[in-house]
Design a protein around this motif. Structure first.
Motif, PDB file in Angstrom:
ATOM      1  N   ARG A  36       0.831  -1.211   0.000  1.00 25.72           N
ATOM      2  CA  ARG A  36       0.000   0.000   0.000  1.00 25.72           C
ATOM      3  C   ARG A  36       0.863   1.257   0.000  1.00 25.72           C
ATOM      4  N   VAL A  37       1.900   1.260   0.834  1.00 25.84           N
ATOM      5  CA  VAL A  37       2.801   2.418   0.899  1.00 25.84           C
ATOM      6  C   VAL A  37       3.494   2.615  -0.452  1.00 25.84           C
ATOM      7  N   THR A  38       3.932   1.529  -1.061  1.00 23.21           N
ATOM      8  CA  THR A  38       4.593   1.594  -2.367  1.00 23.21           C
ATOM      9  C   THR A  38       3.631   2.136  -3.416  1.00 23.21           C
ATOM     10  N   THR A  39       2.388   1.696  -3.384  1.00 23.21           N
ATOM     11  CA  THR A  39       1.377   2.166  -4.332  1.00 23.21           C
ATOM     12  C   THR A  39       1.155   3.672  -4.189  1.00 23.21           C
ATOM     13  N   LEU A  40       1.324   4.182  -2.989  1.00 26.35           N
ATOM     14  CA  LEU A  40       1.174   5.616  -2.753  1.00 26.35           C
ATOM     15  C   LEU A  40       2.384   6.419  -3.240  1.00 26.35           C
ATOM     16  N   GLY A  41       3.383   5.729  -3.784  1.00 27.94           N
ATOM     17  CA  GLY A  41       4.527   6.414  -4.383  1.00 27.94           C
ATOM     18  C   GLY A  41       5.785   6.444  -3.550  1.00 27.94           C
ATOM     19  N   HIS A  42       5.814   5.692  -2.471  1.00 25.42           N
ATOM     20  CA  HIS A  42       7.003   5.655  -1.604  1.00 25.42           C
ATOM     21  C   HIS A  42       7.438   4.196  -1.474  1.00 25.42           C
ATOM     22  N   PRO A  43       8.383   3.751  -2.297  1.00 22.51           N
ATOM     23  CA  PRO A  43       8.774   2.331  -2.273  1.00 22.51           C
ATOM     24  C   PRO A  43       9.159   1.858  -0.872  1.00 22.51           C
ATOM     25  N   MET A  44       8.519   0.754  -0.467  1.00 24.40           N
ATOM     26  CA  MET A  44       8.803   0.176   0.843  1.00 24.40           C
ATOM     27  C   MET A  44       8.663  -1.336   0.744  1.00 24.40           C
ATOM     28  N   MET A  48      11.673  -3.482   5.251  1.00 25.40           N
ATOM     29  CA  MET A  48      11.780  -2.113   5.773  1.00 25.40           C
ATOM     30  C   MET A  48      10.699  -1.860   6.819  1.00 25.40           C
ATOM     31  N   LEU A  49       9.477  -2.273   6.518  1.00 23.10           N
ATOM     32  CA  LEU A  49       8.375  -2.079   7.454  1.00 23.10           C
ATOM     33  C   LEU A  49       8.616  -2.859   8.746  1.00 23.10           C
ATOM     34  N   SER A  50       9.091  -4.080   8.621  1.00 20.99           N
ATOM     35  CA  SER A  50       9.392  -4.895   9.792  1.00 20.99           C
ATOM     36  C   SER A  50      10.424  -4.203  10.676  1.00 20.99           C
ATOM     37  N   ARG A  51      11.444  -3.644  10.073  1.00 20.44           N
ATOM     38  CA  ARG A  51      12.488  -2.956  10.843  1.00 20.44           C
ATOM     39  C   ARG A  51      11.956  -1.686  11.498  1.00 20.44           C
ATOM     40  N   ILE A  52      11.044  -0.996  10.818  1.00 21.53           N
ATOM     41  CA  ILE A  52      10.420   0.183  11.421  1.00 21.53           C
ATOM     42  C   ILE A  52       9.602  -0.240  12.632  1.00 21.53           C
ATOM     43  N   GLU A  53       8.776  -1.283  12.476  1.00 18.61           N
ATOM     44  CA  GLU A  53       7.937  -1.745  13.576  1.00 18.61           C
ATOM     45  C   GLU A  53       8.744  -2.236  14.776  1.00 18.61           C
ATOM     46  N   ARG A  54       9.918  -2.793  14.533  1.00 16.12           N
ATOM     47  CA  ARG A  54      10.772  -3.288  15.630  1.00 16.12           C
ATOM     48  C   ARG A  54      11.736  -2.222  16.134  1.00 16.12           C
ATOM     49  N   ALA A  55      11.577  -0.993  15.629  1.00 20.09           N
ATOM     50  CA  ALA A  55      12.437   0.140  15.996  1.00 20.09           C
ATOM     51  C   ALA A  55      13.910  -0.162  15.726  1.00 20.09           C
ATOM     52  N   GLN A  56      14.150  -0.840  14.624  1.00 19.87           N
ATOM     53  CA  GLN A  56      15.517  -1.100  14.175  1.00 19.87           C
ATOM     54  C   GLN A  56      15.868  -0.212  12.985  1.00 19.87           C
ATOM     55  N   ARG A  57      14.902   0.541  12.498  1.00 21.19           N
ATOM     56  CA  ARG A  57      15.096   1.468  11.385  1.00 21.19           C
ATOM     57  C   ARG A  57      14.317   2.733  11.716  1.00 21.19           C
ATOM     58  N   ARG A  58      14.944   3.867  11.471  1.00 21.51           N
ATOM     59  CA  ARG A  58      14.257   5.136  11.686  1.00 21.51           C
ATOM     60  C   ARG A  58      13.086   5.269  10.730  1.00 21.51           C
ATOM     61  N   CYS A  59      12.008   5.815  11.212  1.00 20.47           N
ATOM     62  CA  CYS A  59      10.830   6.106  10.405  1.00 20.47           C
ATOM     63  C   CYS A  59      10.888   7.593  10.096  1.00 20.47           C
ATOM     64  N   ASP A  60      11.304   7.937   8.862  1.00 11.70           N
ATOM     65  CA  ASP A  60      11.394   9.360   8.549  1.00 11.70           C
ATOM     66  C   ASP A  60      10.000   9.925   8.290  1.00 11.70           C
ATOM     67  N   VAL A  61       9.919  11.222   8.097  1.00 13.19           N
ATOM     68  CA  VAL A  61       8.612  11.873   7.961  1.00 13.19           C
ATOM     69  C   VAL A  61       7.843  11.345   6.749  1.00 13.19           C
ATOM     70  N   ASP A  62       8.527  11.055   5.648  1.00 15.75           N
ATOM     71  CA  ASP A  62       7.850  10.498   4.475  1.00 15.75           C
ATOM     72  C   ASP A  62       7.274   9.121   4.788  1.00 15.75           C
ATOM     73  N   ASP A  63       8.064   8.284   5.470  1.00 21.07           N
ATOM     74  CA  ASP A  63       7.568   6.969   5.895  1.00 21.07           C
ATOM     75  C   ASP A  63       6.320   7.138   6.756  1.00 21.07           C
ATOM     76  N   LEU A  64       6.415   7.998   7.757  1.00 22.59           N
ATOM     77  CA  LEU A  64       5.339   8.195   8.717  1.00 22.59           C
ATOM     78  C   LEU A  64       4.041   8.621   8.032  1.00 22.59           C
ATOM     79  N   VAL A  65       4.128   9.619   7.177  1.00 22.42           N
ATOM     80  CA  VAL A  65       2.935  10.151   6.519  1.00 22.42           C
ATOM     81  C   VAL A  65       2.291   9.100   5.622  1.00 22.42           C
ATOM     82  N   LEU A  66       3.098   8.370   4.866  1.00 22.41           N
ATOM     83  CA  LEU A  66       2.509   7.405   3.937  1.00 22.41           C
ATOM     84  C   LEU A  66       2.072   6.120   4.624  1.00 22.41           C
ATOM     85  N   ILE A  67       2.745   5.718   5.682  1.00 25.46           N
ATOM     86  CA  ILE A  67       2.254   4.576   6.464  1.00 25.46           C
ATOM     87  C   ILE A  67       0.898   4.938   7.065  1.00 25.46           C
TER      88      ILE A  67
END
Length: 85
Positions: A36-44, A48-67
């Motif tokens: 869904r995030v990729t379809t919105l124009g932000h490849p993920m 990457m999502l798993s690492r964001i959810e486990r707080a092993q990857r920073r969630c930048d503002v673009d990630d946050l808004v499109l998630i």
């Protein structure tokens, strides 16, 4: 230039936990939410999502808004934390 710290702050932790909670409440696999995030124009990828959810990857503002958009909530909902749902 020194490497950027990977430390995730409290807002990042809240966003990670809330993302996972909302995703599971909506019965979405990580792969589906990443699509869904990729379809919105932000490849993920689901990795990457798993690492964001486990707080092993920073969630930048673009990630946050499109998630948030992919979960059909406001970005503020992700920042408020899972106890605010």
């Amino acid at each position: 230039m020194a490497a950027r710290s990977l430390e995730i702050g409290s807002a990042g932790i809240r966003a990670a936990r809330t993302t996972e909670n909302l995703r599971t409440e909506q019965h979405l696999a990580q792969r589906k939410l990443a699509e869904r995030v990729t379809t919105l124009g932000h490849p993920m990828s689901n990795t990457m999502l798993s690492r964001i959810e486990r707080a092993q990857r920073r969630c930048d503002v673009d990630d946050l808004v499109l998630i948030a958009e992919a979960l059909r909530v406001s970005p503020f909902v992700l920042l408020q934390g899972p106890n605010r749902l």
